[in-house]
Design a protein around this motif. Structure first.
Motif, PDB file in Angstrom:
ATOM      1  N   LEU A  74       2.675   9.050 -11.213  1.00 19.14           N
ATOM      2  CA  LEU A  74       3.401   8.141 -11.524  1.00 19.14           C
ATOM      3  C   LEU A  74       4.843   9.535 -12.616  1.00 19.14           C
ATOM      4  N   ALA A  75       5.953   9.499 -12.095  1.00 14.93           N
ATOM      5  CA  ALA A  75       7.020   9.663 -12.472  1.00 14.93           C
ATOM      6  C   ALA A  75       8.099   8.918 -13.191  1.00 14.93           C
ATOM      7  N   ALA A  76       8.086   9.223 -14.740  1.00 14.14           N
ATOM      8  CA  ALA A  76       9.128   8.677 -15.315  1.00 14.14           C
ATOM      9  C   ALA A  76      10.455   9.444 -15.398  1.00 14.14           C
ATOM     10  N   GLY A  77      10.670  10.745 -14.648  1.00 15.04           N
ATOM     11  CA  GLY A  77      12.021  12.081 -14.990  1.00 15.04           C
ATOM     12  C   GLY A  77      12.276  11.553 -16.611  1.00 15.04           C
ATOM     13  N   SER A  78      13.225  10.866 -15.902  1.00 16.45           N
ATOM     14  CA  SER A  78      13.968  11.449 -18.313  1.00 16.45           C
ATOM     15  C   SER A  78      13.925   9.570 -18.478  1.00 16.45           C
ATOM     16  N   ALA A  79      13.022   8.432 -18.233  1.00 14.08           N
ATOM     17  CA  ALA A  79      12.695   7.828 -18.895  1.00 14.08           C
ATOM     18  C   ALA A  79      10.849   8.218 -19.504  1.00 14.08           C
ATOM     19  N   ILE A  80      10.561   7.743 -20.641  1.00 16.31           N
ATOM     20  CA  ILE A  80       9.913   8.140 -21.831  1.00 16.31           C
ATOM     21  C   ILE A  80       8.387   7.117 -21.434  1.00 16.31           C
ATOM     22  N   ILE A  81       6.938   7.503 -21.671  1.00 19.49           N
ATOM     23  CA  ILE A  81       6.023   6.305 -21.181  1.00 19.49           C
ATOM     24  C   ILE A  81       5.891   6.836 -22.368  1.00 19.49           C
ATOM     25  N   SER A  82       5.671   5.211 -23.448  1.00 17.34           N
ATOM     26  CA  SER A  82       4.350   4.870 -24.005  1.00 17.34           C
ATOM     27  C   SER A  82       2.921   4.948 -23.749  1.00 17.34           C
ATOM     28  N   PHE A  83       1.900   5.257 -23.686  1.00 16.56           N
ATOM     29  CA  PHE A  83       0.862   4.986 -23.049  1.00 16.56           C
ATOM     30  C   PHE A  83      -0.160   5.149 -23.664  1.00 16.56           C
ATOM     31  N   VAL A  84      -1.002   4.103 -23.233  1.00 18.78           N
ATOM     32  CA  VAL A  84      -2.541   3.569 -23.985  1.00 18.78           C
ATOM     33  C   VAL A  84      -3.689   3.592 -22.313  1.00 18.78           C
ATOM     34  N   THR A 100     -12.722   7.736  -5.580  1.00 16.12           N
ATOM     35  CA  THR A 100     -12.384   9.569  -5.824  1.00 16.12           C
ATOM     36  C   THR A 100     -11.396   9.119  -5.022  1.00 16.12           C
ATOM     37  N   PRO A 101     -10.337   9.257  -5.402  1.00 14.92           N
ATOM     38  CA  PRO A 101      -9.087  10.334  -3.935  1.00 14.92           C
ATOM     39  C   PRO A 101      -8.659  11.600  -3.931  1.00 14.92           C
ATOM     40  N   LYS A 151       0.741  -1.148  -0.233  1.00 18.54           N
ATOM     41  CA  LYS A 151      -0.356  -0.226  -0.171  1.00 18.54           C
ATOM     42  C   LYS A 151       0.832   1.169  -0.385  1.00 18.54           C
ATOM     43  N   ILE A 152       0.597   2.116  -0.797  1.00 18.97           N
ATOM     44  CA  ILE A 152       0.735   3.581  -1.162  1.00 18.97           C
ATOM     45  C   ILE A 152       0.112   4.869  -0.314  1.00 18.97           C
ATOM     46  N   VAL A 153       0.925   5.329   0.635  1.00 20.83           N
ATOM     47  CA  VAL A 153      -0.304   7.011   0.881  1.00 20.83           C
ATOM     48  C   VAL A 153       0.327   7.969   0.611  1.00 20.83           C
ATOM     49  N   ALA A 154       1.816   7.278   0.394  1.00 17.32           N
ATOM     50  CA  ALA A 154       2.331   9.187   0.377  1.00 17.32           C
ATOM     51  C   ALA A 154       4.011   8.819  -0.861  1.00 17.32           C
ATOM     52  N   ALA A 155       4.518   9.593  -0.413  1.00 12.79           N
ATOM     53  CA  ALA A 155       5.853  10.118  -1.253  1.00 12.79           C
ATOM     54  C   ALA A 155       6.229   8.866  -1.554  1.00 12.79           C
ATOM     55  N   GLY A 169      -4.148  11.165   2.768  1.00 10.65           N
ATOM     56  CA  GLY A 169      -2.882  12.056   3.005  1.00 10.65           C
ATOM     57  C   GLY A 169      -2.675  13.166   1.970  1.00 10.65           C
ATOM     58  N   GLY A 170      -3.320  13.482   1.173  1.00 11.63           N
ATOM     59  CA  GLY A 170      -2.920  14.425   0.060  1.00 11.63           C
ATOM     60  C   GLY A 170      -2.476  14.179  -1.094  1.00 11.63           C
ATOM     61  N   ALA A 171      -1.946  14.844  -2.163  1.00  9.54           N
ATOM     62  CA  ALA A 171      -1.449  14.375  -3.263  1.00  9.54           C
ATOM     63  C   ALA A 171      -0.670  14.041  -3.094  1.00  9.54           C
TER      64      ALA A 171
END
Length: 143
Positions: free
Chosen positions: A78-88, A71-72, A22-26, A44-46
């Motif tokens: 979800l941050a990929a930084g220098s990587a690129i996400i090819s997304f559908v 409804t969060p 479970k993830i609830v924070a950065a 707890g927020g974004a």
């Protein structure tokens, strides 16, 4: 001698479990987190989940993110930084998200997301390939 991965996956299919966290924070993920299913809650927020970058990612690394909170409260990036996400992405009606086939740096799970919406990402060839399914059109976006 078998590798640990093979030992965990061999034998009967009964009793095999996914690794769930479970993830609830950065949080910053590593290649060692591959194969886990992450349950997301932003009461707890974004916050952001940082993925391995193009230079540190390993081919075959796989993550699945499932919205646990209806409804969060805050957006989850979800941050990929220098990587690129090819997304559908698709909503439940099969309507393609406006970003189909777009290469992006972030996937954003917004506050209109529904419990059980999900995003799957796999790292291959220096980038991520991913897909999502949502109960509400536009609740999972990219930037």
């Amino acid at each position: 001698m078998r590798a640990d991965y093979l030992n965990e996956s061999s034998g009967s299919t009964f009793g095999l479990k996914k690794k769930v966290e479970k993830i609830v924070a950065a949080r910053t993920l590593t290649n060692d987190d591959s194969g886990k299913v992450f349950l997301l809650d932003s009461a707890g927020g974004a916050y952001s989940i940082t993925l391995p970058t193009a230079s540190s990612g390993e081919d075959g690394v796989y993550y699945k993110f499932i919205v646990e909170e209806e409804t969060p409260t805050g957006a989850i990036t979800l941050a990929a930084g220098s990587a690129i996400i090819s997304f559908v992405g698709l909503d439940v009606t099969g309507t393609a998200a406006s970003t189909v086939g777009t290469q992006v740096s972030n996937v954003i799970i917004g506050t209109s997301a529904q419990k059980a919406d999900y995003v799957e990402l796999m790292f291959v060839g220096g980038e991520y390939v991913g897909s999502a399914l949502s109960g509400i059109n536009g609740s999972i976006t990219t930037s």
